[in-house]
Scaffold this active site. Sequence first.
Site, mmCIF file in Angstrom:
data_model
loop_
_atom_site.group_PDB
_atom_site.id
_atom_site.type_symbol
_atom_site.label_atom_id
_atom_site.label_comp_id
_atom_site.label_asym_id
_atom_site.label_seq_id
_atom_site.Cartn_x
_atom_site.Cartn_y
_atom_site.Cartn_z
ATOM 1 N N SER A 37 14.646 -30.210 -0.389
ATOM 2 C CA SER A 37 14.102 -31.558 -0.401
ATOM 3 C C SER A 37 12.920 -31.634 -1.363
ATOM 4 C CB SER A 37 13.729 -31.966 1.026
ATOM 5 O OG SER A 37 13.381 -33.322 1.106
ATOM 6 N N ASP B 145 19.401 -29.649 -1.848
ATOM 7 C CA ASP B 145 19.250 -31.087 -1.685
ATOM 8 C C ASP B 145 17.877 -31.564 -2.181
ATOM 9 O OD1 ASP B 145 20.967 -33.152 -1.078
ATOM 10 O OD2 ASP B 145 20.290 -33.390 0.978
ATOM 11 N N HIS C 22 21.015 -34.330 5.064
ATOM 12 C CA HIS C 22 19.890 -33.772 4.325
ATOM 13 C C HIS C 22 19.186 -32.633 5.059
ATOM 14 C CE1 HIS C 22 16.713 -33.806 1.373
ATOM 15 N NE2 HIS C 22 15.783 -34.075 2.278
#
Length: 319
Positions: free
Chosen positions: A144, A171, A246
Site C-alpha cells: 500500500s 498493491d 487490498h
Amino acid sequence: MFPSSSIPVSTSTNVFENGKYKTELINVRERSSWFSTKANSSQCSPPPKPLLIETPSEAGEFPVLLFLHGYLLSNSFYSQLLQHIASHGFIVIAPQLYTVAGPDSTEEIKSTAEITNWFSEGLQSYLPSHIRPNLLKLALSGHSRGGKVAFAVALRKALTSLKFSALIGVDPVDGMDDGEQTPPPTLTYVPRCFDIDMAVLVIGSGLGEVKRNPSAPSAPKGVKHEDFYNECREPAYYFVAKDYGHVDMLNDDTNLLLECFTNLFCKHGESREPMRRFVGGVMVAFLRAYLEDKSMDLESIKVGHLAAPVVLQKVDFLV
C-alpha cells in the site's frame, strides 16, 4: 531475461506452501527508547525504528528483505506473510515506521534509508550468532503506502549506503484517488519512465479499486498497482489476484479496530489465507530469481506450470 543465462534451477519446495526452514520472530525496539539487553550502547547501535525480524532458525547466511507496512497499519499484522517468506530461506525485516501519520510520506522515505544504512553496523548484533545476513543480496518491498515508499527509495529520493537488487510493490498506492497523489508524488504518468536499476515485481488486488461505500476505495484507479507497473522498465513482473482485496494478505486475526476500518473501506475476498499464500509465494519466487539466480519457480508461475492458490486476473512481464 532472468538474471542467470544458465538452465533455470529448480527448488525442492512449493513456493505457495511453507518452506523447509523453521523460523524465529525477533522484536527489536528503536534507539530512542531502548538499548538491547544483549549488549550495551557501546557495543551495538539500536535501529532508528522498531523492527520485527523473521529469520530462519537454522544456521546459515541468508538474503535480506526489507518490508514496509501500509498506511496506519502495524508491522505485526504481516507476521504470517513474513513467516512464509522466511521459511524459504530469507531474513525479513519489517520496521514500524510510525504510529500516526498524515498524507506526507517524506519522513517514511528518510526513515527507510536510515534503517537500510543501519544494517551494516547493527543488524548482525540483533540476530542469533549462527544466522548471518547477506547484505549483498538485499531486496526492498512494501504494501500500500509502504509500496509507494519502497518505490521512492528505489528512485533515490533518499540515498542508501547499500544497494538493493530487487523491488516489490504489494498493491502499492500513491494517493487518495485519480489525480489526488499524496506528497511526495511517486508516479509521473510517463510510460516506462522509472529509472530503477533493479528487477521489479508488482502485485495487485482485483477488488482493491472496488468501493465498499461512497468513500474512496483502498486502491483507487489512477494511483494503484497498474499505474506503478506501467512506469516500470524491464525486467518487471505483474500479477493481479482477481477476487481478493487490498488487505487480504494480512494476518487472519489483527485487531478489532483494524477489522472495523477495513470492513468499512475495503472489499474482501472470502478468506485471506489463499491471497497471503499467493503473495508470499510469488515474492519468494521473484527473490529466488533475482537474489539467488534460481529462476525455475518464477518461470513456472509465468507459464502456468505452477498453479497459484488464487485466480489471476492479469499477468504481464517485461523481460
